[in-house]
Design a protein around this motif. Structure first.
Motif, PDB file in Angstrom:
ATOM      1  N   ARG A  26     -24.730  22.376  -7.278  1.00 18.39           N
ATOM      2  CA  ARG A  26     -25.032  23.733  -7.729  1.00 18.39           C
ATOM      3  C   ARG A  26     -24.663  24.751  -6.653  1.00 18.39           C
ATOM      4  O   ARG A  26     -24.149  25.831  -6.958  1.00 18.39           O
ATOM      5  N   LEU A  49     -35.633  19.281 -10.159  1.00 15.54           N
ATOM      6  CA  LEU A  49     -34.375  19.891  -9.742  1.00 15.54           C
ATOM      7  C   LEU A  49     -34.506  21.409  -9.671  1.00 15.54           C
ATOM      8  O   LEU A  49     -34.096  22.032  -8.680  1.00 15.54           O
ATOM      9  N   ASP A  50     -35.097  21.998 -10.692  1.00 12.51           N
ATOM     10  CA  ASP A  50     -35.207  23.459 -10.729  1.00 12.51           C
ATOM     11  C   ASP A  50     -36.177  23.996  -9.684  1.00 12.51           C
ATOM     12  O   ASP A  50     -36.129  25.186  -9.347  1.00 12.51           O
ATOM     13  N   SER A  51     -37.036  23.143  -9.158  1.00 12.88           N
ATOM     14  CA  SER A  51     -38.003  23.594  -8.154  1.00 12.88           C
ATOM     15  C   SER A  51     -37.410  23.640  -6.746  1.00 12.88           C
ATOM     16  O   SER A  51     -37.999  24.254  -5.848  1.00 12.88           O
ATOM     17  N   VAL A  72     -35.857  17.381 -14.584  1.00 10.24           N
ATOM     18  CA  VAL A  72     -35.334  18.746 -14.646  1.00 10.24           C
ATOM     19  C   VAL A  72     -36.237  19.705 -13.891  1.00 10.24           C
ATOM     20  O   VAL A  72     -35.763  20.586 -13.161  1.00 10.24           O
ATOM     21  N   ALA A  73     -37.560  19.547 -14.040  1.00 13.72           N
ATOM     22  CA  ALA A  73     -38.489  20.429 -13.325  1.00 13.72           C
ATOM     23  C   ALA A  73     -38.352  20.260 -11.823  1.00 13.72           C
ATOM     24  O   ALA A  73     -38.395  21.253 -11.061  1.00 13.72           O
ATOM     25  N   ALA A  86     -28.428  19.544  -6.589  1.00 13.69           N
ATOM     26  CA  ALA A  86     -28.686  20.780  -5.845  1.00 13.69           C
ATOM     27  C   ALA A  86     -27.483  21.151  -4.980  1.00 13.69           C
ATOM     28  O   ALA A  86     -27.090  22.323  -4.895  1.00 13.69           O
ATOM     29  N   GLN A 128     -27.005  27.850 -11.190  1.00 16.89           N
ATOM     30  CA  GLN A 128     -28.363  27.377 -10.916  1.00 16.89           C
ATOM     31  C   GLN A 128     -29.080  26.816 -12.136  1.00 16.89           C
ATOM     32  O   GLN A 128     -30.202  26.318 -12.012  1.00 16.89           O
ATOM     33  N   ARG A 129     -28.447  26.874 -13.313  1.00 21.86           N
ATOM     34  CA  ARG A 129     -29.073  26.257 -14.486  1.00 21.86           C
ATOM     35  C   ARG A 129     -28.139  25.212 -15.113  1.00 21.86           C
ATOM     36  O   ARG A 129     -28.353  24.783 -16.238  1.00 21.86           O
TER      37      ARG A 129
END
Length: 395
Positions: free
Chosen positions: A57, A18-20, A15-16, A54, A69-70
């Motif tokens: 999204r 992907l969110d980065s 998850v980190a 990504a 984005q989440r």
């Protein structure tokens, strides 16, 4: 997405990662990102999974805005998901009806469940696909009071909810490359099951906009919704979710806001008349709801043919329920004549619309050999027994 891919993604590291990642766009250098992540020691499978998410999204922004984005998605789930503004309208019906809880049966990736939870409803989201249910659990994590179950709609205990919402699967199973089901009896859950629930509980059912109108029960309100000219669904609303005196509605969502035509039944056709100075093409939601006659009368227009959804008048009227065109000239539907006329007018960009004639617009366009700096719209249709081409300018 397979279960193994999801398990690897749903770790703190996954998850980190992907969110980065930066927002995915058409100019994203995928090869550079892959090389960098592999150099940093991430597995090939995780890199592929996060890049797919990504990309999804990025596509999802059109439906979910900044919320995309989440969230997590499958390709098929995103394609079938309700746009968030439309889902908010669904939730509003339940709130206005005084309902406090809802079972979202066949919840997909959770678009409607998100709107229900955001509106303060107690939500029990259910999906028959294990991966999809897990993704919905992630997407609903900001609402800890919402429940998600992996199971079939038909097996769900509804004793603790006051209402239901169903979005029957209308495509073959799977997360990618699914196909639309041609027959309503193949939907899952079945329409018989959905309509049976509507006899017991306040029920909303989302269906495709082309759903067979002959199958719509007389006891519900049918509302067709278009978003920026694209008809996205028909919603069937039962019990207190149905508005009094309304069985047909066309809701148009555009940059100017929400606009709705409603009626107690299909509208009678407007009178048929000659082509005037202006031509109107009703929004698809108005056409699907069969409210063309009401629209024509409201703007002082008449129909050009009782079987064709074009209207005309000699006075231009702006309406959110139709596109307005100024008529330039009417021609016989003869490709050689049209090619000559369009060339003489320097028309190189041409929007082609057709109703009531068996013509492939793409093939027809090739035969026109367009060239020039000007643009126009060409309607290929019938006026009575005549096949005509109407050259027009969009207002």
């Amino acid at each position: 997405m397979e279960s193994a891919e999801l398990r690897e993604l749903l770790t703190p590291e996954g998850v980190a990662l992907l969110d980065s990642l930066p927002p995915y766009t058409s100019s994203t250098d995928v090869l550079k990102i892959v090389a960098g992540l592999r150099k940093d020691g991430y597995s090939a499978s995780l890199v592929a999974t996060v890049l797919t998410q990504a990309k999804l999204r990025g596509k999802a922004v059109a439906k979910f805005g900044d919320f995309a984005q989440r969230m997590l998605f499958t390709e098929a789930g995103l394609e079938q998901a309700t746009r968030l503004p439309v889902a908010a309208l669904h939730a509003g019906r339940y709130v206005r009806a005084g309902l406090t809880s809802v079972a979202d049966l066949g919840c997909g990736i959770g678009a409607d469940a998100l709107a229900f939870a955001g509106a303060g409803l107690q939500v029990h989201a259910v999906d028959a696909d294990e991966v999809t249910a897990a993704i919905t659990t992630y997407n609903l994590s900001p609402f800890p009071e919402a429940r998600v179950s992996h199971g079939k709609a038909e097996d769900t205990d509804l004793s603790d909810v006051k209402s239901v919402y169903l979005d029957p699967a209308r495509r073959t199973s799977g997360h990618t490359n699914t196909n639309r089901l041609a027959n309503a009896e193949d939907y899952s859950p079945s329409l018989d099951f959905a309509f049976g629930l509507a006899e017991k509980l306040p029920t909303g059912i989302k269906l495709g906009p082309g759903f067979d109108r002959d199958l719509i029960p007389d006891t519900c309100e049918a509302q067709w919704i278009s978003v920026n000219g694209d008809v996205v669904e028909v919603g069937l609303w039962f019990g207190p979710l149905k508005r009094d005196g309304i069985t047909r509605a066309a809701l148009v969502m555009n940059a100017e806001g929400l606009h709705e035509l409603t009626a107690a039944t299909d509208s009678t056709d407007a009178e048929v008349g000659e082509l005037g100075l202006f031509l109107y093409e009703p929004d698809g939601a108005v056409i699907r709801a069969r409210l063309i006659g009401d629209l024509a009368r409201s703007i002082g227009a008449h129909m050009l043919d009782e079987h064709i959804a074009y209207m005309s008048s000699d006075v231009a009227v702006s309406t959110p329920f139709a596109s307005t065109f100024e008529v330039v000239h009417e021609f016989a539907l003869d490709v050689k004549v049209l090619a000559k006329e369009l060339k003489s007018r320097g028309i190189g960009t041409l929007e082609i619309k057709k109703r009531g004639v068996d013509i492939d617009p793409a093939e027809f366009r090739k035969r026109l050999s367009l060239s020039g700096k000007n643009s126009a719209t060409l309607f290929l249709t019938r006026l009575g027994e005549r096949r005509v081409a109407i050259l027009a300018q969009r207002l």
